[in-house]
Design an enzyme around this catalytic site. Structure first.
Site, PDB file in Angstrom:
ATOM      1  N   SER A   1    -101.535   0.753   6.042  1.00  0.00           N
ATOM      2  CA  SER A   1    -100.812   1.947   6.487  1.00  0.00           C
ATOM      3  C   SER A   1     -99.608   1.538   7.320  1.00  0.00           C
ATOM      4  O   SER A   1     -99.359   0.361   7.541  1.00  0.00           O
ATOM      5  CB  SER A   1    -101.732   2.837   7.315  1.00  0.00           C
ATOM      6  OG  SER A   1    -101.978   2.212   8.560  1.00  0.00           O
ATOM      7  N   LYS A   2     -98.904   2.545   7.772  1.00  0.00           N
ATOM      8  CA  LYS A   2     -97.685   2.347   8.558  1.00  0.00           C
ATOM      9  C   LYS A   2     -97.866   1.368   9.717  1.00  0.00           C
ATOM     10  O   LYS A   2     -96.949   0.625  10.059  1.00  0.00           O
ATOM     11  CB  LYS A   2     -97.251   3.693   9.156  1.00  0.00           C
ATOM     12  CG  LYS A   2     -96.393   4.517   8.241  1.00  0.00           C
ATOM     13  CD  LYS A   2     -95.171   5.016   9.015  1.00  0.00           C
ATOM     14  CE  LYS A   2     -93.975   5.294   8.150  1.00  0.00           C
ATOM     15  NZ  LYS A   2     -93.482   4.165   7.404  1.00  0.00           N
ATOM     16  N   ARG A   3     -99.043   1.415  10.306  1.00  0.00           N
ATOM     17  CA  ARG A   3     -99.193   0.564  11.494  1.00  0.00           C
ATOM     18  C   ARG A   3     -99.228  -0.918  11.141  1.00  0.00           C
ATOM     19  O   ARG A   3     -99.186  -1.773  12.021  1.00  0.00           O
ATOM     20  CB  ARG A   3    -100.385   1.026  12.345  1.00  0.00           C
ATOM     21  CG  ARG A   3    -101.717   0.568  11.930  1.00  0.00           C
ATOM     22  CD  ARG A   3    -102.828   1.389  12.514  1.00  0.00           C
ATOM     23  NE  ARG A   3    -103.935   1.345  11.596  1.00  0.00           N
ATOM     24  CZ  ARG A   3    -104.809   0.343  11.542  1.00  0.00           C
ATOM     25  NH1 ARG A   3    -104.730  -0.653  12.391  1.00  0.00           N
ATOM     26  NH2 ARG A   3    -105.761   0.362  10.642  1.00  0.00           N
TER      27      ARG A   3
END
Ligand code: GLU
Length: 500
Positions: free
Chosen positions: A255-257
């Protein structure tokens, strides 16, 4: 192999950017189409009107243009099975719904969300798998009319009567069985008048003659519903290939993180389309040997569904950087320059409409540094001293190469000699320097390293004579003078060179 009957599709929902996983799915479909001489279709799954946006649609289309993946049929290409946007196909879905209703294979359901929730909770309490209790299965025409009169708007459910498991012979996962209890009368049309994902997808795959559905593993659990729908609609069920997840390095969902995930972000970080595609290929497909660098052409030749990976792939940015570095230095320079130029412009190194001379000078500088960097952002940093004054000398370099007392005199001698050089080119500069080194009876490095530090502020970079040639006479002489001044006043100003 040529099997022109193959028809595959990539069907993104424009509810977000084009991510690594999407690129991988699209690429595997594309390779299969190209390998078999089949057709690759881009269909836009935008029946979720609230979450779909034109901005995301543009991003997706731009992303594919940049990647160089082409479609044979799609919203821009057109084709015999259009429109290729689900939001423009409502009539087709309605027609199929009517057909099912007519045959008694679907029915309107008036249950409210609260009633459904209560039924779900009751099933959970009883330790049963929650499923639609069939409340509206056998409503009479009169009961329906009465419910309509209260203002309830129905959803439409498929009448699912299974007496045996649904078998999916997945080309990646093998045979997967779904028991009858895993399927209930699921919704095919929502109360807002739009089809569900399941229904629109199956109708389209059927209408568009899709032969192979290669998609993310998360859709495997949807597949029994799709198989049932294909059967009830009287369509030919395509072959399925569900591609395992891409995990983050910590083995959680990517994901984005975990950093960049969209094509746009990778592009801004200075990755090349060739590298991103090669990397996505390795995330989804195994060439069967140790080879990791595969061009698209080669991948087309060698592609087979059997070699789609069977286990989750783990995302590794360092591998992507390594692959990018490979393409950065080994593709023909003009091909990479096309991608590098916007980075030079953004950094203010090259004007928005450079003439031939300006562009050629920038290209030469790019060519000189591309050997040693991994991304185009790295390139911009590596060429900075050609465009910006040296305002700092690498501290370690200062300790190693600027410490000896005779360095200032050496650089002075070099500067004086260089002033008289007639032709400012790599080989003349090298000959001149070598002669000076010989005259002084020193080792090459004793002059070359301090010169590099003086000209670039750094200890590593392209060959020194290339740097000089690309920097030009004026800047070279200026920076030598600046370093000499710095060395002679070093005690007063220890690390920052005076002047520009
Ligand atoms: N629109 C769906 C998605 O983006 C397509 C799934 C499928 O390929 O059936 O996940």
């Amino acid at each position: 192999m040529t099997d022109s009957a193959v028809r595959v599709r990539f069907a993104p929902s424009p509810t977000g950017a084009l991510h690594l996983g999407g690129v991988r799915t699209a690429l595997l479909n594309w390779l299969y189409a190209r390998h078999t001489g089949g057709r690759m279709i881009l269909r836009i799954d935008d029946t979720d009107l609230a979450r779909s946006s034109e901005v995301h649609l543009r991003q997706i289309l731009d992303g594919f243009r940049w990647l160089g993946l082409t479609f044979d049929e799609g919203i821009e290409e057109g084709g015999p099975f259009g429109p290729y946007r689900q939001s423009q196909r409502l009539e087709i879905y309605r027609r199929h719904l009517d057909g099912l209703l007519h045959r008694g294979l679907a029915y309107p359901c008036y249950c409210s969300p609260e009633e459904l929730k209560a039924a779900r909770e009751a099933a959970q309490k009883a330790g049963e798998t929650p499923r639609y209790p069939g409340t509206c299965r056998r409503l009479t025409a009169g009961e329906r009319a009465a419910l309509e009169a209260t203002g309830r708007r129905p959803v439409y459910r498929l009448r699912v009567d299974l007496d045996r498991p649904v078998i999916v012979d997945d080309l990646v996962r093998g045979r997967v069985e779904f028991g009858p209890d895993q399927l209930d009368d699921f919704v095919i049309f929502k109360s807002d008048g739009w089809p569900t994902y399941h229904f629109a997808t199956v109708v389209d795959d059927m209408e568009m003659g899709i032969t192979h559905v290669i998609r993310a593993e998360e859709h495997l659990s949807n597949t029994p519903r799709h198989v049932v729908l294909f059967q009830m609609l009287g369509g030919q069920t395509p072959a399925f290939a569900h591609v395992p997840m891409i995990l983050a390095p910590d083995r959680t969902k990517l994901s984005k993180r975990h950093g960049a995930t969209s094509v746009e972000e990778f592009r801004e970080l200075g990755f090349l389309p060739q590298a991103l595609l090669n990397y996505c290929l390795l995330l989804g497909w195994s060439p069967g040997d140790e080879e990791e660098i595969l061009s698209l052409d080669e991948a087309v030749k060698r592609f087979s569904i059997e070699r789609i990976v069977k286990h989750a792939a783990v995302y590794d940015i360092h591998k992507l950087e390594w692959i990018n570095g490979h393409y950065l230095r080994s593709l023909p320079v003009e091909q990479v320059w096309k991608h590098a130029l916007p980075f030079f412009q953004k950094a203010g190194y090259v004007s928005s409409e450079p003439d031939e001379k300006e562009a050629a000078a920038a290209l030469a500088r790019f060519d000189a540094v591309r050997e040693r960097v991994h991304t185009l952002v790295g390139v911009v940093d590596a060429v900075s001293y050609f465009y910006r004054p040296v305002t700092e000398y690498d501290a370690k370099g200062v300790r190693k190469h600027f410490q000896r007392p005779e360095v200032a005199d050496l650089l002075e001698a070099a500067r004086t000699t260089l002033e008289t050089v007639e032709s400012w080119d790599v080989s003349t500069l090298e000959t001149t320097y070598r002669a000076l080194i010989e005259r002084r009876g020193i080792k090459g490095g004793e002059l070359i390293h301090p010169t590099r530090l003086a000209l670039t502020g750094r200890t590593v970079g392209p060959g020194l004579f290339d740097v000089m040639a690309l920097l030009g006479r004026e800047k070279t002489l200026e920076r030598l003078a600046q370093a000499i001044r710095y060395l002679r006043t070093e005690a007063a100003a220890p690390t920052s060179p005076a002047g520009g």
